[in-house]
Design a protein around this motif. Sequence first.
Motif, short mmCIF file in Angstrom:
data_model
loop_
_atom_site.label_atom_id
_atom_site.label_comp_id
_atom_site.label_asym_id
_atom_site.label_seq_id
_atom_site.Cartn_x
_atom_site.Cartn_y
_atom_site.Cartn_z
N PHE A 41 8.89 0.49 -19.95
CA PHE A 41 8.77 0.78 -18.52
C PHE A 41 9.86 1.77 -18.15
N SER A 42 9.47 2.95 -17.68
CA SER A 42 10.44 4.01 -17.41
C SER A 42 11.02 3.96 -16.00
N GLY A 43 10.58 3.04 -15.16
CA GLY A 43 11.12 2.91 -13.81
C GLY A 43 12.40 2.08 -13.80
N PHE A 44 12.82 1.71 -12.59
CA PHE A 44 14.03 0.90 -12.42
C PHE A 44 13.73 -0.59 -12.54
N LEU A 45 12.85 -1.09 -11.67
CA LEU A 45 12.64 -2.53 -11.53
C LEU A 45 11.28 -2.78 -10.91
N THR A 46 10.64 -3.87 -11.29
CA THR A 46 9.48 -4.32 -10.54
C THR A 46 9.84 -5.64 -9.87
N VAL A 47 9.28 -5.86 -8.70
CA VAL A 47 9.46 -7.11 -7.96
C VAL A 47 8.08 -7.58 -7.49
N THR A 48 7.97 -8.84 -7.18
CA THR A 48 6.69 -9.36 -6.72
C THR A 48 6.46 -9.01 -5.24
N PRO A 49 5.20 -8.91 -4.82
CA PRO A 49 4.92 -8.69 -3.40
C PRO A 49 5.52 -9.80 -2.52
N ALA A 50 5.57 -11.03 -3.03
CA ALA A 50 6.17 -12.12 -2.26
C ALA A 50 7.66 -11.86 -2.00
N LEU A 51 8.37 -11.30 -2.99
CA LEU A 51 9.78 -10.99 -2.80
C LEU A 51 9.95 -9.83 -1.83
N VAL A 52 9.05 -8.86 -1.86
CA VAL A 52 9.08 -7.76 -0.90
C VAL A 52 9.04 -8.32 0.52
#
Length: 128
Positions: free
Chosen positions: A35-46
């Motif tokens: 994964f070349s991005g920074f971070l993924t988070v869940t929609p619930a955490l958003v």
Amino acid sequence: MEGAVNSAYEAVVTLAVQGPSGQTREIEAVIDTGFSGFLTVTPALVTELGLRYRSRGWATLADGSEVTFPSYGVAVLWDGQRRYIDADAADTTPLVGMRLLDGHSLHMDVLDGGRVAIAPVTAEPSTP
């Protein structure tokens, strides 16, 4: 920063993430060197942290399919410092990507319960 390899052989670290109003939550995230991005988070955490929308991105998954996703601004406690990054929202386990690891070394003892260590790189790599 330290973590552990879990029984599914995933390298997992705990991160503190913070929303724009200062609310903080600790999450467990899997290190994903693909994964070349920074971070993924869940929609619930958003929603929980009230993260602010930044942009829309796209990615090609391992199966070759393409997906689009929204990105949000979030603060992450990284190396004892607050770091502002873009996090992609995905309905999956949070992932730490290569952009967040940039400038750091990653060491893993690959066995159930093995040590995962992330540390700043202290010297420029040598060229052969």
